[in-house]
Enzyme design. Structure first.
Site, PDB file in Angstrom:
ATOM      1  CD  GLU A 125      36.764  46.208  40.078  1.00 32.78           C
ATOM      2  OE1 GLU A 125      36.557  44.836  41.143  1.00 32.78           O
ATOM      3  OE2 GLU A 125      37.315  46.189  39.321  1.00 32.78           O
ATOM      4  CE1 TYR A 175      40.041  41.616  41.765  1.00 28.32           C
ATOM      5  CE2 TYR A 175      38.299  42.846  43.153  1.00 28.32           C
ATOM      6  CZ  TYR A 175      38.405  42.634  41.730  1.00 28.32           C
ATOM      7  OH  TYR A 175      38.077  42.732  40.379  1.00 28.32           O
ATOM      8  CG  ASP A 224      38.133  37.493  40.134  1.00 26.19           C
ATOM      9  OD1 ASP A 224      38.977  36.691  39.317  1.00 26.19           O
ATOM     10  OD2 ASP A 224      36.972  38.347  40.236  1.00 26.19           O
TER      11      ASP A 224
END
Length: 352
Positions: free
Chosen positions: A33, A116, A134
DNA sequence: AACTCGGGGAC
DNA sequence: GTCCCAGAGTT
């Protein structure tokens, strides 16, 4: 059929096989991520594989140096991600006994983990019902629900987060979150989305209203700043015949923090030979009069998203053995920006 | 709220 | 050239 059901079915049929989809290991999900922030999957994937191979666990990453981490990160950009990555690994090991927080709120406390990323890790690893928003999700929601609020306005951020929360599938949050992002990346693409055979085309507000190309709305176009870089590349002939040079580490604020580069003379405009000679003593303390020659006639324009770096490399041939000088063959050991890495590559193919 | 932080690929 | 990518941190 509901929006989320369509997403889940589409995802089951169309998902790519990506390296981080085989695991729930928070370390690996976190790693992926961070790397994929503002970064395309195709660009980030080789870096992910490289990091997992070099640092199989958070302990391995924490035990490394920031220098090593930056070297492996070289070329991926947004280097604060790498510095925060290393700092967070050390924090997880030293303060959390090697275990990542297992909630959205806990994850938010980690350096480099924002709204996020905390939602992504919490949902993918721990099945916590937090919606991810996102760039892909902004696009899908703006189009499907016909929302023309700017996605990067304060109001837009809040609105889309709430909308995402309303339409998510709390029972299948892990697949749903990955599904809506994958759907945005593959099906509902920024340009020329495949609306003709989209499972949501009949109920898509933007498509029915012929507004696909107008959504999502985004404000604030970045203005580019022009900068003029002169890199002074010392060439020192050592007693053993080897060539040595000098690198300096960028400190303070701004681009490329903690990466290495040649001693830099920045000017307000393109500099000529006289200008470089004039300011050279402020950059390099030499005991002799060096021979200074440009290494590229045309300025190299290195483009960042918000800066254009008009660059010339100057060879500074000297007999002064500068402190901290290094063998030219060791240049590749240091983490450097792509602009410098490209130059070093040309150096290998005999620039001198 | 606006700015800063990379690099690359698609068009 | 323009846009934007599995955004976060700072001012």
């Amino acid at each position: 059929m509901t929006f989320s059901q369509n997403i889940l079915i589409w995802y089951a049929q169309n998902k790519r096989t990506l390296p981080w989809r085989r695991t729930r290991d928070p370390y690996k999900i976190w790693l992926s991520e961070i790397m994929l922030q503002q970064t395309r999957v195709v660009q980030g994937t080789p870096y992910y594989l490289k990091f997992v191979a070099n640092f199989p666990t958070v302990y391995d990453l924490a035990a490394s140096s920031e220098e090593e981490v930056l070297k492996l990160w070289q070329g991926l950009g947004y280097y604060s991600r790498a510095r925060n990555l290393h700092a967070t690994a050390k924090m997880v090991v030293e303060e959390y006994e090697g275990n990542f927080p297992n909630t959205y709120e806990g994850l938010l406390k980690l350096k480099g983990v924002g709204d996020y990323t905390a939602s992504a890790i919490a949902s993918i690893c721990f099945d916590e019902a937090q919606p991810v928003v996102d760039g892909n999700v902004y696009r899908v929601l703006a189009r499907y629900f016909g929302v023309d609020i700017a996605i990067n306005s304060t109001e837009g951020v809040k609105y889309f987060k709430e909308l995402a929360r309303e339409v998510m599938d709390t029972e299948n949050i892990r697949d749903y979150n990955q599904g809506i992002m994958e759907f945005g990346a593959i099906q509902c693409a920024p340009k020329k989305p495949y609306c003709l055979h989209c499972p949501l085309n009949e109920s898509c507000v933007a498509l029915q209203g012929n507004k696909i190309e107008k959504l999502p709305v985004k404000l604030n176009k970045t203005k580019v700043r022009n900068r003029y870089f002169n890199y002074l590349v010392p060439v020192i002939e050592a007693k053993d015949g080897d060539l040595r040079t000098v690198l300096a580490q960028r400190k303070g604020k701004g681009i490329w923090q903690n990466l290495w580069e040649f001693p830099l003379l920045e000017c307000q405009a393109e500099a000529n030979l006289e200008k470089v000679k004039q300011f050279l003593p402020e950059i390099l303390e030499l005991k002799d009069i060096p021979e200074v020659t440009p290494l590229n006639e045309q300025l190299i324009v290195h483009k960042l998203s918000h800066q254009h770096l008009h660059t010339r490399f100057w060879k500074v041939k000297t007999k002064t053995d500068l402190t901290n000088s290094i063998p030219i063959k060791n240049l590749e050991d240091y983490p450097v920006p792509v602009l410098i890495a490209d130059f070093i590559e040309r150096l290998k193919n005999s620039y001198f």
